[in-house]
Motif scaffolding. Structure first.
Motif, PDB file in Angstrom:
ATOM      1  N   THR A  60      39.537  27.407  34.961  1.00  0.00           N
ATOM      2  CA  THR A  60      40.210  28.585  35.504  1.00  0.00           C
ATOM      3  C   THR A  60      41.088  29.273  34.463  1.00  0.00           C
ATOM      4  O   THR A  60      41.947  28.625  33.843  1.00  0.00           O
ATOM      5  CB  THR A  60      41.090  28.189  36.708  1.00  0.00           C
ATOM      6  N   GLU A  62      44.053  31.194  32.668  1.00  0.00           N
ATOM      7  CA  GLU A  62      45.499  31.156  32.945  1.00  0.00           C
ATOM      8  C   GLU A  62      45.975  32.472  33.543  1.00  0.00           C
ATOM      9  O   GLU A  62      46.917  32.496  34.327  1.00  0.00           O
ATOM     10  CB  GLU A  62      46.255  30.857  31.647  1.00  0.00           C
ATOM     11  N   ALA A  64      46.048  35.267  36.053  1.00  0.00           N
ATOM     12  CA  ALA A  64      45.629  35.409  37.448  1.00  0.00           C
ATOM     13  C   ALA A  64      44.682  36.593  37.612  1.00  0.00           C
ATOM     14  O   ALA A  64      43.709  36.522  38.373  1.00  0.00           O
ATOM     15  CB  ALA A  64      46.855  35.583  38.338  1.00  0.00           C
ATOM     16  N   ALA A  67      41.256  35.657  36.449  1.00  0.00           N
ATOM     17  CA  ALA A  67      40.634  34.750  37.414  1.00  0.00           C
ATOM     18  C   ALA A  67      40.122  35.521  38.633  1.00  0.00           C
ATOM     19  O   ALA A  67      39.015  35.267  39.125  1.00  0.00           O
ATOM     20  CB  ALA A  67      41.642  33.685  37.848  1.00  0.00           C
ATOM     21  N   ILE A  68      40.910  36.476  39.113  1.00  0.00           N
ATOM     22  CA  ILE A  68      40.483  37.305  40.251  1.00  0.00           C
ATOM     23  C   ILE A  68      39.275  38.153  39.867  1.00  0.00           C
ATOM     24  O   ILE A  68      38.341  38.322  40.661  1.00  0.00           O
ATOM     25  CB  ILE A  68      41.648  38.194  40.743  1.00  0.00           C
ATOM     26  N   VAL A 224      42.201  23.866  41.695  1.00  0.00           N
ATOM     27  CA  VAL A 224      43.171  24.933  41.387  1.00  0.00           C
ATOM     28  C   VAL A 224      44.347  24.985  42.355  1.00  0.00           C
ATOM     29  O   VAL A 224      45.348  25.643  42.078  1.00  0.00           O
ATOM     30  CB  VAL A 224      42.477  26.317  41.342  1.00  0.00           C
ATOM     31  N   PRO A 228      46.009  29.552  44.998  1.00  0.00           N
ATOM     32  CA  PRO A 228      45.073  30.225  44.086  1.00  0.00           C
ATOM     33  C   PRO A 228      43.663  30.304  44.663  1.00  0.00           C
ATOM     34  O   PRO A 228      42.981  31.327  44.516  1.00  0.00           O
ATOM     35  CB  PRO A 228      45.109  29.347  42.836  1.00  0.00           C
ATOM     36  N   TRP A 229      43.229  29.227  45.324  1.00  0.00           N
ATOM     37  CA  TRP A 229      41.901  29.262  45.954  1.00  0.00           C
ATOM     38  C   TRP A 229      41.839  30.335  47.029  1.00  0.00           C
ATOM     39  O   TRP A 229      40.859  31.102  47.101  1.00  0.00           O
ATOM     40  CB  TRP A 229      41.572  27.910  46.602  1.00  0.00           C
ATOM     41  N   ILE A 231      43.521  33.090  47.388  1.00  0.00           N
ATOM     42  CA  ILE A 231      43.488  34.438  46.807  1.00  0.00           C
ATOM     43  C   ILE A 231      42.116  34.739  46.206  1.00  0.00           C
ATOM     44  O   ILE A 231      41.531  35.803  46.441  1.00  0.00           O
ATOM     45  CB  ILE A 231      44.589  34.587  45.730  1.00  0.00           C
ATOM     46  N   GLY A 232      41.589  33.786  45.445  1.00  0.00           N
ATOM     47  CA  GLY A 232      40.296  33.977  44.801  1.00  0.00           C
ATOM     48  C   GLY A 232      39.159  34.071  45.802  1.00  0.00           C
ATOM     49  O   GLY A 232      38.268  34.925  45.673  1.00  0.00           O
TER      50      GLY A 232
END
Length: 356
Positions: A60, A62, A64, A67-68, A224, A228-229, A231-232
């Motif tokens: 993942t 760093e 955000a 990652a999105i 993660v 975070p999960w 949101i993703g």
């Protein structure tokens, strides 16, 4: 609502059209199923999905935002696999080898939905009774959206041409986590009865639902964390839902298409089946090679509805034959020139239906 019947004609338009299409494939000496172009695309999309999944879950970024962004790309790739691999596979047009078609269709199960429910909803009902309210489950977006004049008008529908994008974005979550289960337990797709499931169908339903939850929820949460999960996964699901919804909606719920009603006395439609398909379906952006490539030829929706067992890689070629046949028989052939114009037509359709 009982499924209506279509008119039967001795010298039908459909028979002549099938003859012309059959002649084309015989003259070209090619199969109606997929070819190297489709298989190359399937490999690209599948590898892309695997690479982005592995990277975003196990390596993942760093950042955000990055990652999105990867989750969004993952969503686009998921929709692409649905359009190109699952769709052709479920119609038996991905390959001449039956087993490969089954494997292609099973991709849908891995991505959260269920192939058995999809085949009944899409292949059996939607393709047979396109845009017939009360039968075609694709028209049932109520009470949130009003997609044809025979549906009940509610006060909040006056805003539907503004909020439709948000409703479409929720399709993936609704499909994977609610409607499949609703069909399973009610044994119905809308008002139509679901085909009897075999023991293997029941096992497949629950096993693949569990596999999807493990790979798209349990494992990412472990690597993660919960927030975070969440949101993703939310970003991923919104993209899958919107992309898949808009492609299918542009083909049927636009100003150009019709929403026929069966005769109350006879429960028969006005037209023969093929003519009904032409009146209720529209092509869009057929000159845009990127749209055609990504959407699995679903922008050639007219050709797909007339010949669902022909792979989408052949739609650009046979569209010329279909268009000429429509001209010869004086039957409408809806073809919206561009993606933007198709979206405008869809929004205009929603706006028109937002009023009495």
């Amino acid at each position: 609502m009982a499924a209506p019947k279509f008119q039967i004609q001795k010298d039908s338009f459909h028979a002549e059209l099938k003859r012309r299409i059959q002649d084309y494939f015989q003259e070209e000496g090619i199969s109606t199923t997929g070819n190297y172009k489709l298989y190359t695309k399937a490999i690209i999309l599948t590898l892309g999905l695997l690479l982005f999944y592995i990277h975003v879950v196990f390596f993942t970024p760093e950042s955000a935002l990055l990652a999105i962004l990867e989750c969004i790309i993952l969503g686009i790739l998921t929709a692409g696999i649905g359009f190109n691999i699952v769709h052709d596979g479920s119609h038996g047009s991905f390959s001449k080898i039956k087993k490969l078609n089954s494997i292609a269709g099973l991709f849908l199960n891995l991505l959260g939905a269920n192939e058995f429910m999809w085949n009944t909803k899409h292949n059996v009902i939607h393709h047979a009774y396109t845009n017939i309210d009360g039968v075609d489950d694709d028209l049932d977006a109520g009470p949130l959206l009003r997609l044809c004049e025979t549906q009940k008008l509610r006060s909040f529908h006056r805003f539907q041409h503004f909020y439709f994008w948000a409703a479409y974005s929720m399709l993936f979550f609704y499909w994977a986590f609610f409607s499949d289960y609703q069909k399973y337990f009610t044994k119905k797709v809308g008002s139509m009865p679901l085909k009897k499931m075999k023991v293997s169908d029941h096992i497949s339903f629950w096993a693949f639902k569990a596999v999807h939850i493990i790979f798209f929820a349990v494992l990412p949460i472990y690597t993660v964390g919960l927030l975070p999960w969440a949101i993703g996964f939310f970003a991923y699901g919104l993209v899958v839902g919107f992309v898949m919804s808009i492609v299918f909606q542009l083909a049927h719920t636009v100003r150009e298409t019709h929403f026929p009603v069966a005769s109350v006395a006879t429960n028969r439609m006005e037209d023969e089946w093929a003519v009904h398909q032409l009146k209720t379906t529209a092509n869009f952006a057929t000159d845009n090679k990127l749209v055609t490539w990504f959407s699995g030829g679903l922008n050639f929706q007219v050709e797909h509805h007339l010949f669902p067992k022909i792979s989408h890689v052949h739609y650009p070629a046979i569209s010329k034959i279909v268009a000429q046949a429509c001209m010869d028989f004086n039957i409408p052939y809806h073809n919206i020139p561009g993606m933007r114009l198709a979206v405008v037509s869809h929004v205009s359709h929603l706006k028109q239906l937002s009023r009495p």
